[in-house]
Motif scaffolding. Structure first.
Motif, PDB file in Angstrom:
ATOM      1  N   ILE A 432     -20.432 -13.035 -21.024  1.00  0.00           N
ATOM      2  CA  ILE A 432     -21.554 -13.296 -21.928  1.00  0.00           C
ATOM      3  C   ILE A 432     -22.880 -12.718 -21.454  1.00  0.00           C
ATOM      4  N   LEU A 433     -23.057 -12.463 -20.149  1.00  0.00           N
ATOM      5  CA  LEU A 433     -24.296 -11.840 -19.688  1.00  0.00           C
ATOM      6  C   LEU A 433     -24.119 -11.368 -18.254  1.00  0.00           C
ATOM      7  N   ASN A 434     -24.346 -10.097 -18.036  1.00  0.00           N
ATOM      8  CA  ASN A 434     -24.203  -9.522 -16.707  1.00  0.00           C
ATOM      9  C   ASN A 434     -25.384  -9.897 -15.812  1.00  0.00           C
ATOM     10  N   GLU A 435     -25.098 -10.417 -14.640  1.00  0.00           N
ATOM     11  CA  GLU A 435     -26.076 -10.668 -13.569  1.00  0.00           C
ATOM     12  C   GLU A 435     -27.416 -11.206 -14.074  1.00  0.00           C
ATOM     13  N   PRO A 436     -27.406 -12.354 -14.729  1.00  0.00           N
ATOM     14  CA  PRO A 436     -28.686 -12.931 -15.174  1.00  0.00           C
ATOM     15  C   PRO A 436     -29.580 -13.271 -13.991  1.00  0.00           C
ATOM     16  N   SER A 437     -30.871 -13.192 -14.214  1.00  0.00           N
ATOM     17  CA  SER A 437     -31.846 -13.458 -13.151  1.00  0.00           C
ATOM     18  C   SER A 437     -32.584 -14.766 -13.434  1.00  0.00           C
ATOM     19  N   VAL A 438     -33.084 -15.382 -12.365  1.00  0.00           N
ATOM     20  CA  VAL A 438     -33.846 -16.622 -12.508  1.00  0.00           C
ATOM     21  C   VAL A 438     -35.287 -16.364 -12.901  1.00  0.00           C
ATOM     22  N   THR A 561     -20.985 -19.643 -25.992  1.00  0.00           N
ATOM     23  CA  THR A 561     -19.573 -19.913 -26.289  1.00  0.00           C
ATOM     24  C   THR A 561     -19.395 -20.368 -27.725  1.00  0.00           C
ATOM     25  N   GLU A 562     -20.267 -21.246 -28.193  1.00  0.00           N
ATOM     26  CA  GLU A 562     -20.188 -21.705 -29.582  1.00  0.00           C
ATOM     27  C   GLU A 562     -20.353 -20.547 -30.558  1.00  0.00           C
ATOM     28  N   ALA A 563     -21.280 -19.629 -30.253  1.00  0.00           N
ATOM     29  CA  ALA A 563     -21.514 -18.497 -31.149  1.00  0.00           C
ATOM     30  C   ALA A 563     -20.305 -17.575 -31.201  1.00  0.00           C
ATOM     31  N   ILE A 564     -19.664 -17.342 -30.053  1.00  0.00           N
ATOM     32  CA  ILE A 564     -18.509 -16.444 -30.002  1.00  0.00           C
ATOM     33  C   ILE A 564     -17.290 -17.094 -30.642  1.00  0.00           C
ATOM     34  N   ARG A 565     -17.012 -18.337 -30.268  1.00  0.00           N
ATOM     35  CA  ARG A 565     -15.792 -18.987 -30.753  1.00  0.00           C
ATOM     36  C   ARG A 565     -15.895 -19.454 -32.197  1.00  0.00           C
ATOM     37  N   ALA A 566     -17.082 -19.386 -32.776  1.00  0.00           N
ATOM     38  CA  ALA A 566     -17.190 -19.639 -34.210  1.00  0.00           C
ATOM     39  C   ALA A 566     -16.449 -18.567 -35.004  1.00  0.00           C
ATOM     40  N   HIS A 567     -16.311 -17.371 -34.419  1.00  0.00           N
ATOM     41  CA  HIS A 567     -15.609 -16.274 -35.077  1.00  0.00           C
ATOM     42  C   HIS A 567     -14.287 -15.926 -34.388  1.00  0.00           C
ATOM     43  N   MET A 568     -14.144 -16.343 -33.135  1.00  0.00           N
ATOM     44  CA  MET A 568     -13.000 -15.916 -32.324  1.00  0.00           C
ATOM     45  C   MET A 568     -12.628 -17.099 -31.432  1.00  0.00           C
ATOM     46  N   ASP A 569     -11.938 -18.075 -32.013  1.00  0.00           N
ATOM     47  CA  ASP A 569     -11.770 -19.358 -31.333  1.00  0.00           C
ATOM     48  C   ASP A 569     -10.856 -19.302 -30.120  1.00  0.00           C
ATOM     49  N   ASP A 570     -10.108 -18.206 -29.956  1.00  0.00           N
ATOM     50  CA  ASP A 570      -9.231 -18.091 -28.798  1.00  0.00           C
ATOM     51  C   ASP A 570      -9.789 -17.141 -27.732  1.00  0.00           C
ATOM     52  N   ALA A 571     -11.082 -16.847 -27.807  1.00  0.00           N
ATOM     53  CA  ALA A 571     -11.684 -15.937 -26.829  1.00  0.00           C
ATOM     54  C   ALA A 571     -11.792 -16.603 -25.461  1.00  0.00           C
ATOM     55  N   ILE A 572     -11.456 -15.853 -24.406  1.00  0.00           N
ATOM     56  CA  ILE A 572     -11.704 -16.295 -23.037  1.00  0.00           C
ATOM     57  C   ILE A 572     -13.151 -15.960 -22.701  1.00  0.00           C
ATOM     58  N   ILE A 573     -13.856 -16.908 -22.103  1.00  0.00           N
ATOM     59  CA  ILE A 573     -15.272 -16.726 -21.778  1.00  0.00           C
ATOM     60  C   ILE A 573     -15.413 -16.443 -20.286  1.00  0.00           C
ATOM     61  N   PHE A 574     -16.017 -15.319 -19.960  1.00  0.00           N
ATOM     62  CA  PHE A 574     -16.289 -14.934 -18.579  1.00  0.00           C
ATOM     63  C   PHE A 574     -17.763 -15.222 -18.293  1.00  0.00           C
ATOM     64  N   VAL A 575     -18.038 -16.031 -17.273  1.00  0.00           N
ATOM     65  CA  VAL A 575     -19.419 -16.376 -16.943  1.00  0.00           C
ATOM     66  C   VAL A 575     -19.718 -15.947 -15.515  1.00  0.00           C
ATOM     67  N   GLU A 576     -20.977 -15.567 -15.287  1.00  0.00           N
ATOM     68  CA  GLU A 576     -21.410 -15.095 -13.975  1.00  0.00           C
ATOM     69  C   GLU A 576     -22.511 -15.992 -13.434  1.00  0.00           C
TER      70      GLU A 576
END
Length: 702
Positions: A432-438, A561-576
């Motif tokens: 969902i987002l590569n290397e987010p910063s603080v 996750t809610e935004a993605i799975r609203a259209h693709m409910d079986d999507a695997i979510i990768f978080v960093e």
């Protein structure tokens, strides 16, 4: 001994499969096809004795002690060896001749120095030097380089990975297929080319007959990959007329990472090397560059076409929403320019003000992206994006809090991409987002330089970064490369302001972080004054020190996750995890319930690099950095153990992710333009460096 050599040959052959696709992926398909049809000129096999040629005989005799062929890198330890012996002899002299009766400081110091030498060179003997010069290794390397792209079917490939409906990441540290078998995904990032637009003002695209986009001012029918891009500002134009800034809404990413007409060539080559899973990059700007809620449908069609090509070649993908230091307008890539304009930033003044590092490539400082994350441009945007409701409540965009505005558009963009690819069976899910910063969040003292700013480039504390954006000159420490100090330099000497309408519109001035000091007559004027050094240190809602992952990152994951799975409910979510080195020892253990991970699950998508090799662009067999603690590691044996243990530790961090989740290393590797390998004619430093990382991946079983 024979078995050890056979093992080295096997590892060497595999390493050539890792190295060559990266190198060749930068070359056009026509070059590759033409050269593959001719006999390949292979590099001279690595000769372990080559390092010793010309060295004095005593140093050659020390080679077995060092643990392999003598490298001049390790000769730094020989003076230490002599120093240790001298210190011990001095201690013995004082203890015996002077009759002190006990070992002195000198003797203890000598033992410590000798111990360091032993750790550096003695324990490294059990780690083989890769590649080895035996004939089997050389033959395997030659075979790996002679793959004929015209006939990829003649070469063995890895098994086709499970498709989305067959793969789960729930309740186990392993990916599982539909038969309950453990799955190890192996692949590559495709690719860094996706970060920048191809050109401007696309007129038409014909996906059926190949990518023949026509752009205003360009000749029709020329492949997109041959056209000049927008990788850097044009120095011949003023900021007011540079299309990099003024025409950022009229760009196209169609053709990134490669034109559709070339897809079969690239995919055949990559699959023939055993890569069956792609981390397929796209950026927020690629989808929504024209303005808020305006999606580039032609780019989405192109993205789907590339994914379908991958499926034809038996490749699974997960889509990575990529960014580096927020946006290309703040020295990286990712977010569209209108996100900065929405909060009042003048794109054309970011570079001159010092609010972002946008120096032309010929003056580039290596690895400066790290410092850019803490400059006013990117640092402000990250803070507003994740924690604007807490730290900038007065900043509104079209009547909506800045945080809600930015996250709403970002999540809607992810949902639109998910809607476009939901029918593609080889799309496993989303990173969902590569290397987010603080950003500035968690900074205890705004006048201290954050540990998130490495010893590279211009090192600015948060207060200096804010002042640069507000139009004030600042003098800071400057490092031309990692740990190479070059004195102090002045940024923004002409007092350029990055905020539209002047410093009065600075987000942090409006939210009470600073103001202009009052003059003697009571009117506002004088010099800028920091009102609260610890403004970003505590969560305003709780009054407690900031826990960025719990307070801000995890709620953001759920919203995406809610935004993605609203259209693709079986999507695997990768978080960093977020990029935050303020406390390297702090454990990163996400807390997610079974309901939150869903029926397909979450994946802990960590990145891991050999820090010293990455930051210095040079490889030292005896020196590295622990990826978890940032501690210096000396000795080849301990380097390998440190990297492997770090990979294994990643798996322990997922115990609270819905009962356990897999770990996937989304990024690892080395810089291929190592200082000893500038022209790619001498591969053994790159091969040895990459071997360290890949062995660590296998040790950690990730």
């Amino acid at each position: 001994a024979r078995r050890r050599n056979e093992g080295k040959g096997l590892v060497c052959a595999q390493l050539n499969r890792y190295i060559l696709p990266i190198y060749l992926s930068y070359r056009s398909s026509t070059e590759v096809v033409a050269e593959m049809s001719k006999p390949k000129q292979t590099s001279k096999p690595y000769d372990p004795r080559a390092h010793n040629r010309g060295a004095p005989l005593p140093l050659v005799l020390l080679s077995p002690l060092i643990g392999g062929p003598l490298s001049w890198d390790v000769l730094i330890f020989l003076p230490l060896l002599g120093l240790g012996i001298a210190l011990i002899l001095s201690g013995v002299f004082i203890a015996v001749i002077e009759r002190e009766g006990h070992l002195t400081f000198y003797a203890v110091g000598g033992v410590v120095v000798l111990g360091g030498c032993a750790a550096a060179i003695g324990f490294g003997r059990n780690v083989p030097v890769i590649p080895d010069g035996n004939e089997e290794c050389a033959a395997a390397a030659a075979r790996a380089r002679r793959i004929d792209i015209a006939h990829p079917a003649e070469y063995p490939t890895a098994p086709i990975p499970p498709m989305r409906s067959q793969l789960t990441a729930v309740g186990s540290p392993w990916f599982k297929d539909d038969r309950g078998r453990r799955v190890l995904l192996r692949g590559i990032n495709v690719s860094g080319d996706c970060k920048m637009p191809v050109s401007r003002k696309r007129v038409s695209v014909d996906f059926a007959g190949g990518d023949t986009s026509t752009l205003a001012g360009d000749a029709p029918g020329i492949p997109v990959s041959t056209r000049p891009g927008l990788a850097a500002p044009n120095p011949s134009l003023s900021p007011d007329h540079d299309p990099f800034f003024t025409d950022h809404r009229n760009v196209t990413f169609v053709g990134r990472p490669f034109p559709l007409a070339e897809a079969d060539v690239h995919l055949s080559r990559l699959v023939s090397w055993g890569y069956t899973t792609f981390r397929l990059l796209f950026t927020w700007e690629a989808v929504e560059h024209a303005g808020p809620g305006i999606y580039d449908e032609e780019y989405l069609d192109y993205l789907v076409a590339i994914i379908r090509k991958c499926h034809q070649h038996g490749v699974a993908v997960f889509l990575d929403s990529h960014q580096d230091t927020w946006s290309r307008f703040t020295g990286g890539d990712g977010a569209p320019g209108w996100t900065l304009e929405a909060v009042g930033i003048d794109l054309a003044q970011l570079g001159d003000s010092g609010a972002a590092y946008l120096t032309p490539p010929e003056e580039a400082v290596p690895m400066a992206w790290n410092a850019n994350n803490m400059r006013c441009g990117a640092g402000t945007m990250w803070t507003l994006f994740f924690a604007g409701n807490d730290f900038a409540p007065r900043t509104m965009v079209e009547g909506e809090p800045a945080q809600d505005y930015l996250q709403r558009h970002y999540c809607a963009m992810l949902g639109r991409v998910a809607q476009a690819v939901r029918d593609e069976p080889n799309v496993l899910g989303f990173d969902i987002l590569n290397e987010p910063s603080v950003g500035f969040v968690g900074t205890e003292d705004a006048t201290d330089i954050s540990p998130n700013v490495y010893l590279i480039g211009w090192r600015c504390d948060v207060w200096s970064s804010i002042l640069l954006g507000a139009g004030f000159a600042r003098t800071v420490d400057y490092f031309s490369s990692f740990m190479v100090y070059r004195g102090r330099r002045t940024l923004n000497p002409t007092n350029v302001c990055a905020w539209k309408g002047g410093s009065e519109n600075c987000v942090w001035r409006k939210n009470g972080v600073w103001n202009m000091s009052s003059s003697s007559d009571g009117t506002t004027g004088g010099t800028p004054e920091l009102l609260r050094r610890d403004y970003f240190a505590t969560n305003p809602r709780t009054g407690m020190p900031v826990d960025f992952q719990e307070d801000y990152a995890e709620p953001f994951w759920h919203r995406c996750t809610e935004a993605i799975r609203a259209h693709m409910d079986d999507a695997i979510i990768f978080v960093e995890p977020v990029l935050d080195m303020t406390d390297p020892s702090k454990s990163e253990r996400p807390n997610l319930t079974a309901a939150q991970v869903g029926k397909r699950g979450f994946v802990w998508a960590k990145h891991c690099y050999d820090g010293i090799t990455l930051l210095t662009c040079s490889f030292h067999r005896w020196l590295s950095m622990n990826p978890i603690t940032n501690a210096i590691v000396i000795g080849r044996h301990w380097i390998q153990q440190s990297l492997g243990a770090s990979m294994a530790l990643f798996k322990e961090e997922t115990v609270n992710m819905g009962g356990g989740s897999p770990v996937l290393i989304g990024e690892c590797g080395i810089p291929f333009r190592l200082r000893r390998n500038q022209d790619f004619t001498h591969l053994d430093p790159a091969t040895c460096a990459l071997n360290n990382t890949m062995r660590a991946v296998e040790i950690g079983l990730v």
